[in-house]
Scaffold this motif. Structure first.
Motif, PDB file in Angstrom:
ATOM      1  N   ILE B  46      72.745 -38.481  46.129  1.00 45.10           N
ATOM      2  CA  ILE B  46      74.456 -39.292  46.193  1.00 45.10           C
ATOM      3  C   ILE B  46      73.610 -39.360  44.848  1.00 45.10           C
ATOM      4  O   ILE B  46      74.164 -40.089  43.570  1.00 45.10           O
ATOM      5  CB  ILE B  46      74.160 -40.186  47.211  1.00 45.10           C
ATOM      6  N   ASN B  47      72.663 -39.706  44.887  1.00 44.45           N
ATOM      7  CA  ASN B  47      71.908 -40.416  43.405  1.00 44.45           C
ATOM      8  C   ASN B  47      72.320 -38.896  42.293  1.00 44.45           C
ATOM      9  O   ASN B  47      72.983 -39.681  41.257  1.00 44.45           O
ATOM     10  CB  ASN B  47      70.190 -40.150  43.873  1.00 44.45           C
ATOM     11  N   PHE B  49      74.946 -37.275  42.372  1.00 46.90           N
ATOM     12  CA  PHE B  49      76.487 -37.592  41.711  1.00 46.90           C
ATOM     13  C   PHE B  49      77.345 -39.085  41.264  1.00 46.90           C
ATOM     14  O   PHE B  49      77.988 -38.947  40.198  1.00 46.90           O
ATOM     15  CB  PHE B  49      77.087 -36.757  42.701  1.00 46.90           C
ATOM     16  N   TYR B  50      76.179 -40.352  42.031  1.00 51.58           N
ATOM     17  CA  TYR B  50      77.124 -41.782  42.008  1.00 51.58           C
ATOM     18  C   TYR B  50      75.814 -42.473  41.186  1.00 51.58           C
ATOM     19  O   TYR B  50      76.006 -42.996  40.518  1.00 51.58           O
ATOM     20  CB  TYR B  50      77.449 -41.887  43.084  1.00 51.58           C
ATOM     21  N   LEU B  51      74.171 -42.616  41.939  1.00 47.47           N
ATOM     22  CA  LEU B  51      73.522 -43.406  41.382  1.00 47.47           C
ATOM     23  C   LEU B  51      73.344 -44.085  40.256  1.00 47.47           C
ATOM     24  O   LEU B  51      73.332 -44.894  40.011  1.00 47.47           O
ATOM     25  CB  LEU B  51      72.616 -43.780  42.587  1.00 47.47           C
ATOM     26  N   LYS B  52      72.689 -42.560  40.074  1.00 46.20           N
ATOM     27  CA  LYS B  52      72.073 -42.115  38.552  1.00 46.20           C
ATOM     28  C   LYS B  52      71.001 -42.715  38.442  1.00 46.20           C
ATOM     29  O   LYS B  52      71.323 -43.480  37.481  1.00 46.20           O
ATOM     30  CB  LYS B  52      73.085 -41.919  37.649  1.00 46.20           C
TER      31      LYS B  52
END
Lengths: 151, 158
Positions: B46-47, B49-52
């Motif tokens: 998730i990090n 792809f989204y949270l970064k």
């Protein structure tokens, strides 16, 4: 990243101290003072280097201290499962009775009873064992946590 | 603050996974390893792809999660396997126990049978000549503990 390295460095220092003065830091009061001292050391080092004093850093350090202490039980306590595994792994015995013979040389139940009496969780009077209030709460604490988080 | 939220999120997934896996298998090693590593993989995905999030923050969160997962094995997890707690379970709701009665219920022979059965179910098989450890995990753990004790003895000597 430097903050994490400092935290790991303090954890290694903690590990070395509790290993070197092993019996002294088996007493909870002494261990507590050491942990508080190392937290103060961490605050001091972070202030010198102007690092952020964030909650995650303290949480990580506390977790490392607790884990290392739990892990240190392996240095002097024998676990029945590991003891049995060790016998099977090293002795290459043919049958179960031979394995049992070596296992029973180590008196686990008596050892654990002695620990529980020393910790004042159980008391022994004549030929009777009694559960202390502390022991009741000790047991219930683990039971409740198990029921909430695992079962 | 966000770091704490992600940790709460990770541990919530962990607890849900533990409850699901506990219904499917009673093997504690599977329970703890799957419930530790799947949330990490999920969080990192998730990090990515989204949270970064900042790398240091991600690293801190993952390390804290692994450290407290290790503590989790002992505290709630210890109830299932602890000999001390097993001994204490015989005292709950009893006003004392005679030592002979206690040793009838729990003794080293009972302990041996229990642990032997556990190892049979998890990791040892009987071959033609002798019993041996089948599980590489246990072999690794035995060597790891041996190494730990060696290091401990070296520190104590100096």
């Amino acid at each position: 990243m430097n903050e994490i390295l400092i935290i790991f460095g303090i954890s290694i220092l903690y590990l070395l101290i509790i290993c070197y003065f092993f019996n002294f830091f088996r007493i909870f009061k002494n261990l507590f003072i050491l942990i508080v001292s190392l937290f103060i050391l961490k605050i001091g080092i972070f202030k010198i280097y102007n690092f952020d004093q964030d909650f995650l850093g303290y949480f990580l350090l506390l977790g490392l201290f607790i884990s290392i202490k739990i892990h240190s039980y392996l240095f002097y306590m024998k676990s029945p499962t590991l003891h049995l595994s060790e016998i099977i792994h090293t002795k290459k015995l043919i049958n179960k009775n031979e394995i049992k013979y070596f296992f029973l040389k180590y008196k686990f139940i008596q050892m654990y009873l002695n620990i529980l009496i020393k910790q004042k969780i159980l008391t022994k009077k004549k030929n009777f064992f009694y559960l202390e209030k502390k022991g009741y709460f000790f047991y219930k604490f683990y039971e409740i946590f198990f029921k909430i988080f695992i079962r | 603050m966000s770091g704490i939220i992600y940790l709460v999120f990770l541990f919530t997934i962990k607890i849900i996974l533990i409850k699901i896996i506990n219904q499917l298998t009673k093997k504690l090693d599977i329970l703890h390893s799957y419930s530790t590593f799947f949330p990490i993989i999920f969080f990192l995905t998730i990090n990515f792809f989204y949270l970064k999030l900042d790398t240091t923050l991600v690293f801190k969160i993952v390390i804290i999660y692994i450290v407290y997962s290790y503590i989790f094995i002992t505290i709630p997890g210890g109830f299932a396997s602890s000999v001390r707690l097993k001994i204490l379970s015989h005292f709950i709701h009893k006003n004392g126990l005679k030592s002979t009665d206690l040793f009838k219920k729990i003794n080293d022979e009972v302990l041996f049978e229990n642990r032997f059965k556990r190892l049979i179910n998890y990791s040892i098989i009987r071959k033609n000549q002798h019993y041996f450890i089948k599980s590489n995990k246990i072999k690794f753990f035995l060597n790891f503990i041996k190494l730990n004790k060696k290091i401990f003895n070296i520190i104590q000597r100096h």
